[in-house]
Design a protein around this motif. Sequence first.
Motif, PDB file in Angstrom:
ATOM      1  N   ASN A  85       8.751   3.174  -7.867  1.00  0.00           N
ATOM      2  CA  ASN A  85       9.250   1.964  -7.236  1.00  0.00           C
ATOM      3  C   ASN A  85       8.626   1.698  -5.867  1.00  0.00           C
ATOM      4  O   ASN A  85       7.931   2.545  -5.310  1.00  0.00           O
ATOM      5  N   ALA A  86       8.883   0.509  -5.334  1.00  0.00           N
ATOM      6  CA  ALA A  86       8.486   0.152  -3.972  1.00  0.00           C
ATOM      7  C   ALA A  86       9.431  -0.930  -3.491  1.00  0.00           C
ATOM      8  O   ALA A  86       9.970  -1.704  -4.290  1.00  0.00           O
ATOM      9  N   ASN A  87       9.617  -0.985  -2.181  1.00  0.00           N
ATOM     10  CA  ASN A  87      10.495  -2.003  -1.614  1.00  0.00           C
ATOM     11  C   ASN A  87       9.652  -3.061  -0.909  1.00  0.00           C
ATOM     12  O   ASN A  87       9.174  -3.995  -1.533  1.00  0.00           O
ATOM     13  N   ALA A  88       9.395  -2.862   0.370  1.00  0.00           N
ATOM     14  CA  ALA A  88       8.615  -3.851   1.116  1.00  0.00           C
ATOM     15  C   ALA A  88       7.206  -3.359   1.409  1.00  0.00           C
ATOM     16  O   ALA A  88       6.441  -4.029   2.112  1.00  0.00           O
ATOM     17  N   GLY A  89       6.847  -2.195   0.885  1.00  0.00           N
ATOM     18  CA  GLY A  89       5.517  -1.660   1.149  1.00  0.00           C
ATOM     19  C   GLY A  89       5.380  -1.037   2.517  1.00  0.00           C
ATOM     20  O   GLY A  89       4.265  -0.747   2.971  1.00  0.00           O
ATOM     21  N   LYS A  90       6.510  -0.811   3.205  1.00  0.00           N
ATOM     22  CA  LYS A  90       6.514  -0.171   4.513  1.00  0.00           C
ATOM     23  C   LYS A  90       7.445   1.033   4.463  1.00  0.00           C
ATOM     24  O   LYS A  90       8.473   1.013   3.785  1.00  0.00           O
ATOM     25  N   TRP A  91       7.092   2.073   5.205  1.00  0.00           N
ATOM     26  CA  TRP A  91       7.910   3.278   5.200  1.00  0.00           C
ATOM     27  C   TRP A  91       9.320   2.977   5.699  1.00  0.00           C
ATOM     28  O   TRP A  91       9.515   2.328   6.720  1.00  0.00           O
ATOM     29  N   ALA A  92      10.297   3.445   4.902  1.00  0.00           N
ATOM     30  CA  ALA A  92      11.702   3.271   5.256  1.00  0.00           C
ATOM     31  C   ALA A  92      12.496   4.368   4.555  1.00  0.00           C
ATOM     32  O   ALA A  92      11.921   5.318   4.022  1.00  0.00           O
ATOM     33  N   TYR A  93      13.826   4.221   4.534  1.00  0.00           N
ATOM     34  CA  TYR A  93      14.662   5.299   4.017  1.00  0.00           C
ATOM     35  C   TYR A  93      15.440   4.917   2.747  1.00  0.00           C
ATOM     36  O   TYR A  93      16.412   5.573   2.401  1.00  0.00           O
ATOM     37  N   HIS A  94      15.010   3.865   2.052  1.00  0.00           N
ATOM     38  CA  HIS A  94      15.610   3.553   0.753  1.00  0.00           C
ATOM     39  C   HIS A  94      15.242   4.675  -0.224  1.00  0.00           C
ATOM     40  O   HIS A  94      14.215   5.336  -0.055  1.00  0.00           O
ATOM     41  N   THR A  95      16.024   4.850  -1.266  1.00  0.00           N
ATOM     42  CA  THR A  95      15.779   5.986  -2.153  1.00  0.00           C
ATOM     43  C   THR A  95      16.452   5.798  -3.504  1.00  0.00           C
ATOM     44  O   THR A  95      17.364   4.974  -3.648  1.00  0.00           O
ATOM     45  N   ASP A 158      11.699   9.782  -0.719  1.00  0.00           N
ATOM     46  CA  ASP A 158      11.202   9.957  -2.086  1.00  0.00           C
ATOM     47  C   ASP A 158       9.760  10.434  -2.158  1.00  0.00           C
ATOM     48  O   ASP A 158       9.378  11.136  -3.087  1.00  0.00           O
ATOM     49  N   ILE A 159       8.943  10.051  -1.176  1.00  0.00           N
ATOM     50  CA  ILE A 159       7.522  10.383  -1.264  1.00  0.00           C
ATOM     51  C   ILE A 159       7.292  11.891  -1.278  1.00  0.00           C
ATOM     52  O   ILE A 159       6.305  12.376  -1.853  1.00  0.00           O
ATOM     53  N   LYS A 160       8.191  12.661  -0.699  1.00  0.00           N
ATOM     54  CA  LYS A 160       8.066  14.118  -0.731  1.00  0.00           C
ATOM     55  C   LYS A 160       8.124  14.631  -2.165  1.00  0.00           C
ATOM     56  O   LYS A 160       7.440  15.593  -2.515  1.00  0.00           O
ATOM     57  N   LYS A 161       8.931  13.995  -2.983  1.00  0.00           N
ATOM     58  CA  LYS A 161       9.032  14.365  -4.399  1.00  0.00           C
ATOM     59  C   LYS A 161       7.792  13.902  -5.166  1.00  0.00           C
ATOM     60  O   LYS A 161       7.250  14.630  -6.001  1.00  0.00           O
ATOM     61  N   LEU A 162       7.351  12.689  -4.862  1.00  0.00           N
ATOM     62  CA  LEU A 162       6.224  12.124  -5.591  1.00  0.00           C
ATOM     63  C   LEU A 162       4.922  12.873  -5.308  1.00  0.00           C
ATOM     64  O   LEU A 162       4.022  12.913  -6.157  1.00  0.00           O
ATOM     65  N   ARG A 163       4.820  13.462  -4.145  1.00  0.00           N
ATOM     66  CA  ARG A 163       3.617  14.218  -3.787  1.00  0.00           C
ATOM     67  C   ARG A 163       3.646  15.651  -4.318  1.00  0.00           C
ATOM     68  O   ARG A 163       2.690  16.398  -4.110  1.00  0.00           O
ATOM     69  N   ASP A 164       4.722  16.010  -4.977  1.00  0.00           N
ATOM     70  CA  ASP A 164       4.878  17.359  -5.529  1.00  0.00           C
ATOM     71  C   ASP A 164       4.547  17.323  -7.018  1.00  0.00           C
ATOM     72  O   ASP A 164       5.310  16.780  -7.821  1.00  0.00           O
ATOM     73  N   HIS A 165       3.402  17.888  -7.379  1.00  0.00           N
ATOM     74  CA  HIS A 165       2.965  17.869  -8.775  1.00  0.00           C
ATOM     75  C   HIS A 165       4.005  18.484  -9.701  1.00  0.00           C
ATOM     76  O   HIS A 165       4.212  18.016 -10.828  1.00  0.00           O
ATOM     77  N   THR A 166       4.676  19.543  -9.242  1.00  0.00           N
ATOM     78  CA  THR A 166       5.682  20.211 -10.072  1.00  0.00           C
ATOM     79  C   THR A 166       6.845  19.285 -10.384  1.00  0.00           C
ATOM     80  O   THR A 166       7.356  19.269 -11.508  1.00  0.00           O
ATOM     81  N   VAL A 167       7.267  18.488  -9.409  1.00  0.00           N
ATOM     82  CA  VAL A 167       8.359  17.543  -9.628  1.00  0.00           C
ATOM     83  C   VAL A 167       7.963  16.515 -10.682  1.00  0.00           C
ATOM     84  O   VAL A 167       8.730  16.210 -11.610  1.00  0.00           O
ATOM     85  N   LEU A 168       6.757  15.961 -10.568  1.00  0.00           N
ATOM     86  CA  LEU A 168       6.300  14.958 -11.531  1.00  0.00           C
ATOM     87  C   LEU A 168       6.183  15.548 -12.932  1.00  0.00           C
ATOM     88  O   LEU A 168       6.565  14.916 -13.923  1.00  0.00           O
ATOM     89  N   GLU A 169       5.653  16.758 -13.020  1.00  0.00           N
ATOM     90  CA  GLU A 169       5.515  17.410 -14.323  1.00  0.00           C
ATOM     91  C   GLU A 169       6.876  17.695 -14.934  1.00  0.00           C
ATOM     92  O   GLU A 169       7.089  17.459 -16.135  1.00  0.00           O
TER      93      GLU A 169
END
Length: 272
Positions: A85-95, A158-169
């Motif tokens: 997902n994405a919101n406004a394309g700017k870093w924020a704290y939605h999740t 959320d980006i911390k999860k998305l950058r974790d290959h193990t989480v995505l797998e």
Amino acid sequence: MSLIKIGYDAGHGYNTLGKRTPDGEREWYFNDKVARAFANELAFYEGVASKRFDDPTGKTDVSLNARTNGANAWNADYYISFHHNANAGKWAYHTGIETFYSEGSTKGLALAKAIHPAMVDAYGLEDRGLKTNNLHITRETKMPAILVEGGFMDSYIDIKKLRDHTVLENAGKSVARAFAKFAGLKRIDEKPEGGLTVGQYEELKATIAKQSERIEVLEAQVGLNEREVLKDHAVAWKWAQEQGLMNGKNPNRPLTREQFATIEYRKAKNVK
């Protein structure tokens, strides 16, 4: 038992405009990781066939029409589209995680209810629930279809999860297992005659991979990963062979003291 057919895709393409994090990471990269893990895990179940309807290389953003037309022509029984997902394309704290299905589709709702909790658990993010929207993927497919949004690409959380290959797998595997349970699929864990169980196969594969890495390190340490003799040393290398000082093997392997002594002895005694 009749074969269950499930179509799936990684949303968008690698170069699709706008589909990226504020730091430029591509949504397709995240989507593809989950989609591949989903298909790989589903392969361990019998009575099911899966087919991907986007470009696995990401080079082409296959149109939505092509995806749904392909799934319809293949007569898929179910369809899952993997997105982030994405919101406004700017870093924020939605999740959070959310799953879309076609409004009025009771079977689509049932599929969403079966898959969504697995997504929430795998990512460990807030549950944003099941939703309906006028999405092409869920609207134009003839079979029950869902579109899953695995967290926000522009979220500090959320980006911390998305950058974790193990989480995505794990997300892809979890979706496959949830679908298998929903569809009543049986995992191929029985040992075939003269073969290995799935668990034994995976354990063996992991062991082989670790040993291969170790062997590469050891070979590099002792110089077994040989390259050709460099041009600057080619004449001397040839002369050393002709003089019997070298045997012509392992041109870039480290020289031990005993080998050095032998070379000097042969040179002094003119021994070939």
